[in-house]
Enzyme design. Structure first.
Site, mmCIF file in Angstrom:
data_model
loop_
_atom_site.group_PDB
_atom_site.id
_atom_site.type_symbol
_atom_site.label_atom_id
_atom_site.label_comp_id
_atom_site.label_asym_id
_atom_site.label_seq_id
_atom_site.Cartn_x
_atom_site.Cartn_y
_atom_site.Cartn_z
ATOM 1 N N LYS A 221 0.823 -1.211 0.000
ATOM 2 C CA LYS A 221 0.000 0.000 0.000
ATOM 3 C C LYS A 221 0.862 1.268 0.000
ATOM 4 O O LYS A 221 2.064 1.243 0.257
ATOM 5 C CB LYS A 221 -0.949 -0.008 1.201
ATOM 6 C CG LYS A 221 -2.101 -0.997 1.023
ATOM 7 C CD LYS A 221 -3.123 -0.923 2.138
ATOM 8 C CE LYS A 221 -4.314 -1.824 1.822
ATOM 9 N NZ LYS A 221 -5.322 -1.817 2.907
ATOM 10 N N ARG A 255 -3.430 -10.199 5.167
ATOM 11 C CA ARG A 255 -4.023 -10.201 3.820
ATOM 12 C C ARG A 255 -2.971 -9.634 2.866
ATOM 13 O O ARG A 255 -2.583 -8.467 2.992
ATOM 14 C CB ARG A 255 -5.299 -9.349 3.793
ATOM 15 C CG ARG A 255 -6.002 -9.314 2.438
ATOM 16 C CD ARG A 255 -7.252 -8.438 2.491
ATOM 17 N NE ARG A 255 -7.945 -8.419 1.222
ATOM 18 C CZ ARG A 255 -7.695 -7.556 0.230
ATOM 19 N NH1 ARG A 255 -6.736 -6.641 0.385
ATOM 20 N NH2 ARG A 255 -8.383 -7.605 -0.888
#
Length: 274
Positions: A221, A255
């Site tokens: 991210k 995740r």
């Protein structure tokens, strides 16, 4: 701490890994990568062989600023792949990344094992009723607004206190409907600045007060690659560093896009606990 998933009692004494399989053309890292049956099945085979407990299928990009696709388009992207994976990997536990109740219901009818909802039921009030009807595990995430508007809503009086209060309210609603197998995701990158993301990660252990398994989704991210002055394709090293910190702060599920590296984190973490 355990959850019941398709008749299997999953114990989070040892953290689990969830592999991401995006079916969108515009996801921030792997959008458009899995376009045909061969590519999809090869990736699922890789994810499962490396040791992931779950595969998370998403047909609606939730990156900051993403436009919402209509329900028919989301179903058209998702259902053929779900059915393909179910036929070829019937034992795989498939999570569906959606905030639409109709999509969740259609996927659960075709064998999906759990629902991963970025809105915790706030973008579709029918979602929790679907989860209650099917008795499946439910991942609820913290977010304000929607993917299009969330990064305009990053002002908090007390970041940690407000997110904990959010989960207290959403868990109360879920419990009132008989939904007990809930996993919480604090929502790294959703309605949060870079500094807020790192504060959240540094205090992730505070969310153990919910007594629910914690999912950490930091994989590649912008909180990583913007800090390091690179891009998502070069953010694996930073992802691995933050995954280890998340485990040390109490994460039960990682995740990730890169399952092998996450599994190595879990193995090293378990050795550190020994």
């Amino acid at each position: 701490m355990t959850i019941n998933c398709k008749g299997k009692l999953l114990d989070f004494t040892v953290p689990k890994v969830m592999g991401i399989l995006n079916l969108t053309p515009d996801s921030f890292y792997d959008g458009g990568k899995y376009k045909n049956e061969k590519n999809i099945l090869e990736q699922v085979d890789k994810i499962t062989a490396l040791g992931a407990t779950f595969i998370d299928l998403g047909a609606q990009s939730t990156r900051p600023g993403a436009n919402e696709v209509n329900t028919d388009e989301e179903l058209n992207r998702l259902l053929p792949v779900l059915e393909l994976v179910q036929r070829n990997f019937p034992e795989t536990l498939i999570s569906i990344d959606t905030f639409k109740a109709v999509v969740a219901k259609e996927a659960l009818d075709r064998g999906a094992a759990m629902i991963n909802d970025i809105s915790a039921g706030l973008l579709d009030e029918a979602m929790l009723d679907v989860i209650a009807e099917y008795h499946v595990p439910y991942i609820m995430m913290h977010m304000r607004g929607n993917p299009k508007t969330m990064q305009q809503q990053t002002i908090y009086d007390d970041l940690l206190q407000e997110i904990i209060h959010y989960f207290s309210e959403r868990l109360s609603v879920a419990y009132s409907k008989g939904i007990m197998d809930v996993i919480i995701d604090p929502g790294f990158g959703f309605s949060k600045t870079m500094e807020q993301n790192y504060k959240l990660l540094n205090h992730l252990d505070l969310f153990n007060v919910t007594d629910r398994p914690l999912l950490a989704g930091v994989s590649r991210k912008s909180m990583i690659y913007k800090l390091l002055g690179t891009d998502a394709h070069n953010a694996l090293n930073g992802t691995t560093a933050l995954n280890m910190l998340a485990l040390q702060k109490g994460a039960s599920i990682l995740r990730v896009h890169d399952v092998g590296e996450a599994m190595e984190c879990v193995k090293i973490y378990e050795q550190l606990k020994a």
